[in-house]
Design a protein around this motif. Sequence first.
Motif, mmCIF file in Angstrom:
data_model
loop_
_atom_site.group_PDB
_atom_site.id
_atom_site.type_symbol
_atom_site.label_atom_id
_atom_site.label_comp_id
_atom_site.label_asym_id
_atom_site.label_seq_id
_atom_site.Cartn_x
_atom_site.Cartn_y
_atom_site.Cartn_z
ATOM 1 N N GLN A 11 11.673 20.608 -9.159
ATOM 2 C CA GLN A 11 12.258 20.837 -7.842
ATOM 3 C C GLN A 11 12.119 22.291 -7.219
ATOM 4 O OE1 GLN A 11 16.593 22.302 -8.143
ATOM 5 N NE2 GLN A 11 17.055 20.322 -7.073
ATOM 6 N N SER A 12 11.798 22.291 -6.020
ATOM 7 C CA SER A 12 11.653 23.508 -5.214
ATOM 8 C C SER A 12 12.898 24.051 -4.527
ATOM 9 C CB SER A 12 10.474 23.174 -4.467
ATOM 10 O OG SER A 12 11.056 22.566 -3.215
ATOM 11 N N GLU A 13 12.795 25.266 -3.955
ATOM 12 C CA GLU A 13 13.978 25.642 -3.504
ATOM 13 C C GLU A 13 14.401 24.886 -2.430
ATOM 14 O OE1 GLU A 13 12.249 29.367 -2.420
ATOM 15 O OE2 GLU A 13 12.954 30.425 -4.451
ATOM 16 N N GLN A 31 15.916 25.031 -12.203
ATOM 17 C CA GLN A 31 15.928 23.439 -12.489
ATOM 18 C C GLN A 31 14.446 22.950 -12.524
ATOM 19 O OE1 GLN A 31 18.678 21.085 -10.736
ATOM 20 N NE2 GLN A 31 17.312 18.930 -10.982
ATOM 21 N N GLY A 32 13.661 23.180 -11.382
ATOM 22 C CA GLY A 32 12.287 22.737 -11.435
ATOM 23 C C GLY A 32 11.245 23.301 -12.421
ATOM 24 N N GLU A 33 11.447 24.307 -12.929
ATOM 25 C CA GLU A 33 10.879 24.859 -14.250
ATOM 26 C C GLU A 33 11.258 24.153 -15.463
ATOM 27 O OE1 GLU A 33 11.091 29.242 -14.494
ATOM 28 O OE2 GLU A 33 10.517 29.467 -12.398
ATOM 29 N N SER A 34 12.541 23.962 -15.631
ATOM 30 C CA SER A 34 12.939 22.964 -16.629
ATOM 31 C C SER A 34 12.453 21.719 -16.594
ATOM 32 C CB SER A 34 14.688 23.187 -16.659
ATOM 33 O OG SER A 34 15.061 24.228 -17.004
ATOM 34 N N ALA A 59 3.169 23.980 -7.144
ATOM 35 C CA ALA A 59 2.312 23.213 -7.899
ATOM 36 C C ALA A 59 1.547 24.089 -8.992
ATOM 37 C CB ALA A 59 1.362 22.660 -7.041
ATOM 38 N N LYS A 60 1.111 25.156 -8.599
ATOM 39 C CA LYS A 60 0.678 26.061 -9.633
ATOM 40 C C LYS A 60 1.719 26.546 -10.527
ATOM 41 C CE LYS A 60 -1.201 29.602 -7.331
ATOM 42 N NZ LYS A 60 -2.027 30.598 -6.473
ATOM 43 N N LYS A 61 2.964 26.701 -10.372
ATOM 44 C CA LYS A 61 3.894 27.110 -11.303
ATOM 45 C C LYS A 61 4.211 25.955 -12.441
ATOM 46 C CE LYS A 61 6.880 29.676 -13.463
ATOM 47 N NZ LYS A 61 6.513 30.808 -14.156
ATOM 48 N N THR A 62 4.124 24.846 -11.769
ATOM 49 C CA THR A 62 4.330 23.346 -12.835
ATOM 50 C C THR A 62 3.252 23.501 -13.682
ATOM 51 O OG1 THR A 62 5.610 22.428 -10.998
ATOM 52 C CG2 THR A 62 4.422 21.196 -12.732
ATOM 53 N N GLN A 63 2.000 23.840 -13.004
ATOM 54 C CA GLN A 63 0.711 23.697 -13.894
ATOM 55 C C GLN A 63 0.598 24.772 -14.977
ATOM 56 O OE1 GLN A 63 -2.395 26.189 -13.234
ATOM 57 N NE2 GLN A 63 -2.885 25.746 -15.271
#
Length: 82
Positions: A11-13, A31-34, A59-63
Amino acid sequence: MAQLVLVRHGQSEWNALDKWQGVTDTALTSQGESEAARMADLIRDVKIDCVYTSALVRAKKTQEINESIFFNQILKCICEFK
């Protein structure tokens, strides 16, 4: 046999605000990081040879979250699409 694993960012902002973002570069929420960490746990046993990601922050943070969970795997390449 080769496998292709497709993963969407958490989830993004703007997702949290019900806004369409397209290529607007918005960050992940907590929540998106979780969600990214839970997804990585679900595919923990999949051998990852290469990761392709967009250059967008979410996308980079998810990776990065997934890479930290797959710490025992060597990623041969991480490529960004711009």
